[in-house]
Design a protein around this motif. Structure first.
Motif, short mmCIF file in Angstrom:
data_model
loop_
_atom_site.label_atom_id
_atom_site.label_comp_id
_atom_site.label_asym_id
_atom_site.label_seq_id
_atom_site.Cartn_x
_atom_site.Cartn_y
_atom_site.Cartn_z
N PHE A 28 -1.95 9.80 4.34
CA PHE A 28 -2.01 10.78 3.27
C PHE A 28 -2.33 10.14 1.91
O PHE A 28 -2.62 10.84 0.95
CB PHE A 28 -0.67 11.53 3.14
N GLY A 29 -2.25 8.82 1.83
CA GLY A 29 -2.50 8.14 0.58
C GLY A 29 -1.33 8.21 -0.38
O GLY A 29 -1.51 8.11 -1.60
N ILE A 30 -0.12 8.39 0.15
CA ILE A 30 1.09 8.50 -0.67
C ILE A 30 1.72 7.12 -0.83
O ILE A 30 1.91 6.39 0.15
CB ILE A 30 2.09 9.47 -0.02
N GLU A 31 2.01 6.76 -2.05
CA GLU A 31 2.60 5.45 -2.32
C GLU A 31 4.00 5.36 -1.74
O GLU A 31 4.80 6.29 -1.87
CB GLU A 31 2.66 5.20 -3.83
N ILE A 32 4.27 4.23 -1.10
CA ILE A 32 5.56 4.03 -0.43
C ILE A 32 6.34 2.96 -1.19
O ILE A 32 5.87 1.84 -1.37
CB ILE A 32 5.35 3.61 1.04
#
Length: 220
Positions: A193-197
């Motif tokens: 999703f391209g979500i920063e972790i």
């Protein structure tokens, strides 16, 4: 169901990252398939690392006695996905003897066939996987006992048409993987999703670490 537990984790972390809105179910389902296949391929690569992996894969492993055709290729089951292990089966006139097969790469196969010391024999067979399938040698091997990862049904999260959508367990399809893989699945889907972790427990969620943790728990 794990498919919903992972969905909720991804949703919560997506909101924490201030992406807002609701997760696209179609994108989530596509990334869920990618994530599950990623993990299965990683586990296959680690099979030689330790047989602990077999225990983690027990829910999606099958064993079948498979015939080998005259051209040396195993007649694979229709649900075959990835190789795990194999023994050649040789009838000695009294009973079937089993000999472990070496699963090797194509470049090593050439070396083995040219070797006068470790050339494939009935009691020392080799298997190579190419675009056609599993090639078994020597040609005298006519049957193998194959352990394989079967092709899982694609996981699918299905929600109602309401806003927000409500999880529909009856219409959804769960992951083939067990709950032990929740954090790894969450991590991989977030990446897609391209979500920063930022969460440490997710940053350490890898297949290698899971195998090591699983080993430690079994030893205790």
């Amino acid at each position: 169901m794990l498919i919903n537990n992972v969905y909720q984790s991804v949703f919560d972390l997506a909101n924490k990252d201030q992406t807002g809105g609701f997760l696209s179910a179609s994108r989530y389902n596509r990334y869920a398939v990618f994530a599950q296949d990623d993990i299965l391929n990683e586990l296959q690569q680690l099979l030689d690392y330790n047989q602990r992996t077999i225990s983690l894969l027990s829910d999606i492993l099958k064993v079948a006695n498979v015939e080998v055709s005259d051209d040396g290729y195993a007649k694979l089951p229709s649900d075959y996905f990835l190789f795990a292990d194999a023994n050649s089966l040789f009838y000695d006139g009294v009973k079937f003897q089993e000999y472990p097969c070496d699963f090797i790469g194509r470049s090593e196969r050439g070396e083995r066939l040219r070797s006068k010391i470790v050339t494939p024999e009935l009691d020392y067979p080799i298997i190579t996987e190419d675009f056609t399938g599993l090639l078994v040698e020597p040609k005298e091997v006519s049957r193998i006992k194959l352990t394989y990862i079967y092709q899982p049904v694609n996981p699918e999260w299905v929600g109602t048409d309401t806003v927000p959508p409500v999880f529909d367990e009856g219409a959804s399809t769960d992951f083939a993987l067990s709950n032990k893989f929740k954090n790894i699945l969450t991590y991989k889907i977030l990446k897609y999703f391209g979500i920063e972790i930022r969460e440490p427990f997710l940053l350490s969620a890898t297949t290698d670490n899971l195998i090591n943790d699983f080993s430690g728990k079994q030893a205790n």
